[in-house]
Write a protein that holds these residues in place. Structure first.
Motif, PDB file in Angstrom:
ATOM      1  N   GLY A  25      -2.947 -13.504  -7.716  1.00 31.97           N
ATOM      2  CA  GLY A  25      -1.618 -13.152  -8.043  1.00 31.97           C
ATOM      3  C   GLY A  25      -1.221 -13.449  -9.484  1.00 31.97           C
ATOM      4  N   TYR A  27      -3.481 -12.873 -11.891  1.00 29.12           N
ATOM      5  CA  TYR A  27      -4.428 -11.838 -12.769  1.00 29.12           C
ATOM      6  C   TYR A  27      -3.224 -10.837 -12.614  1.00 29.12           C
ATOM      7  N   ILE A  28      -2.667 -10.279 -11.454  1.00 26.70           N
ATOM      8  CA  ILE A  28      -1.598  -9.396 -11.245  1.00 26.70           C
ATOM      9  C   ILE A  28      -0.412  -9.357 -12.194  1.00 26.70           C
ATOM     10  N   VAL A  29      -0.170 -10.393 -12.404  1.00 29.49           N
ATOM     11  CA  VAL A  29       1.091 -10.884 -13.288  1.00 29.49           C
ATOM     12  C   VAL A  29       0.528 -10.656 -14.705  1.00 29.49           C
ATOM     13  N   GLY A  37       0.024  -3.269 -11.240  1.00 25.00           N
ATOM     14  CA  GLY A  37       0.629  -4.601 -11.011  1.00 25.00           C
ATOM     15  C   GLY A  37       1.919  -4.750 -11.956  1.00 25.00           C
ATOM     16  N   GLY A  42       2.961  -9.300  -8.499  1.00 23.23           N
ATOM     17  CA  GLY A  42       2.188 -10.752  -8.591  1.00 23.23           C
ATOM     18  C   GLY A  42       2.916 -11.644  -7.986  1.00 23.23           C
ATOM     19  N   GLY A 125       7.774 -12.703 -12.300  1.00 27.09           N
ATOM     20  CA  GLY A 125       6.882 -13.227 -11.342  1.00 27.09           C
ATOM     21  C   GLY A 125       7.205 -14.526 -10.659  1.00 27.09           C
TER      22      GLY A 125
END
Lengths: 160, 127, 93
Positions: A25, A27-29, A37, A42, A125
């Motif tokens: 999560g 990483y996605i943010v 993403g 995220g 996020g």
């Protein structure tokens, strides 16, 4: 509980996979501006990591890991980050949410705009994660067995 | 036949939307109404995303891009699918989850007050 | 079948008929010259790397071109969480 090892596989699997979910999560943010993403996705992944822990281990276990007032603080702080970055652009003679005007030591203004996008995605996020976990806590505690969960979530900073 | 196959995304979205619409107006259980609302919302998301597709297009992320400037004329528009419906639906999904949460909270309150989630029972207790 | 459910079914069928009638005017699936893909989206695809330094067009439009929209979208989510909390929390004794 009659058999202690009833949920052994579920609990072990959730314990192993929870750090991976949270890391993914984050990483996605942070990588949202250059790959698939962003803040919303995220945040939902971060929140679902905690919701998974709450499903497998129960709400008391999860409340020890991330407390109610921390979640409420994060969900408000995300909106504050977003609005704060937008308002900070006003101080350096830009428009609202005009990230290129921020005085960061970078080569050209386009890189500053990229950093501004990453900053507000962190805010989004945090808000999405806090609200997802908060809604889950509220629904579970209000709809479940009242005797088992007496007063646990009512310790929040905003309880009436 | 060509007409039906060329527009199949619209038939799918109409079918899903009507299933959700029927559940919203004909079912008497409040939880089933919310499930219908979610199906309706998914149909709208499918509609928006499907009108943004292009045949042979890839995901809306610039290929081979580092952090350097790219001449706008060198980008082939038909190579990337339309990003705007994705943006609109991205926010709609998360707002939909929040709306579902608030609706479920209201249903929990109704259940505590009337001990049922059936509309007929609630109306009978009200009268 | 109860008359109320029959009425609901008729309403659903009439709505479906009007939606299917409207499909006549819609572009085919995957048509790259559809009206939705020709007005503003070419500008976003071509200029977003130049303007915002974000290769992901979706993030660029979401956070930069339409940043004001996303700010209040976030506020809506926050308000939903607060509404959930105010509805379900018990009063502190």
């Amino acid at each position: 509980m009659t058999n202690r090892y009833e949920n052994l596989i579920i609990e072990f699997f959730c314990r192993v996979i929870a750090p991976v979910v949270l890391l993914f999560g984050v990483y996605i943010v942070f990588h949202g501006e250059a790959s698939p993403g962003g803040g919303f996705q995220g945040g939902v992944i971060l929140g679902s990591g905690y919701i998974m822990l709450a499903i497998a281990y129960g709400i008391d276990f999860t409340l020890k890991r991330i407390r109610e007032r921390i979640i409420l603080f994060l969900s408000g702080f995300g909106v504050f980050i977003y609005g704060g970055i937008g308002a900070a652009c006003l101080l350096w003679h830009g428009n609202f949410l005009d990230y290129g005007k921020l005085p960061l030591p970078l080569a050209h203004t386009n890189a500053i705009r990229g950093l501004g996008i990453m900053g507000i995605e962190i805010g989004v996020g945090l808000t999405v994660m806090g609200v997802m976990v908060s809604i889950y806590y509220d629904l579970i505690v209000a709809g479940g067995n009242q005797k088992e969960n007496k007063g646990e979530v009512c310790d929040g900073i905003l309880s009436r | 036949m060509e007409f039906f196959l060329g527009k199949f995304n619209y038939w799918v979205y109409i079918a899903m939307m009507m299933i959700g619409f029927y559940a919203m107006i004909a079912k008497h259980n409040l939880v089933k109404k919310i499930i219908g609302m979610n199906i309706f919302q998914t149909a709208i998301i499918l509609f928006y995303v499907s009108i943004g597709t292009k045949k042979g297009g890839t995901i809306p992320i610039l290929e081979g891009a580092g952090h350097h400037a790219v001449a706008p004329e060198s980008i082939n528009v038909a190579h990337y699918i339309n990003p705007l419906p994705h943006v609109l639906m991205l926010t709609a999904i998360v707002v939909g989850v929040s709306v579902t949460g608030v609706a479920l909270a209201l249903i929990i309150l109704i259940y505590k007050r009337y001990n049922t989630v059936e509309e007929d029972e609630i109306l009978r207790q009200l009268s | 079948m109860k008359p109320l459910k029959l009425l609901a079914l008729i309403t659903v069928l009439i709505t479906a008929f009007f939606l299917m009638y409207g499909v006549n005017e819609m572009p085919d699936w995957g048509n790259s010259s559809a009206p939705a893909s020709t007005h503003v989206s070419p500008y976003y695809i071509q200029h977003s790397q130049d303007d915002t330094d974000a290769p992901n067009f979706v993030s660029a439009v979401l956070a930069d071109y339409r940043g004001f929209d996303t700010l209040f979208e976030t506020t809506v989510i926050f308000c939903a969480g607060m509404a959930c909390m105010m509805l379900l929390r018990k009063k502190k004794k």
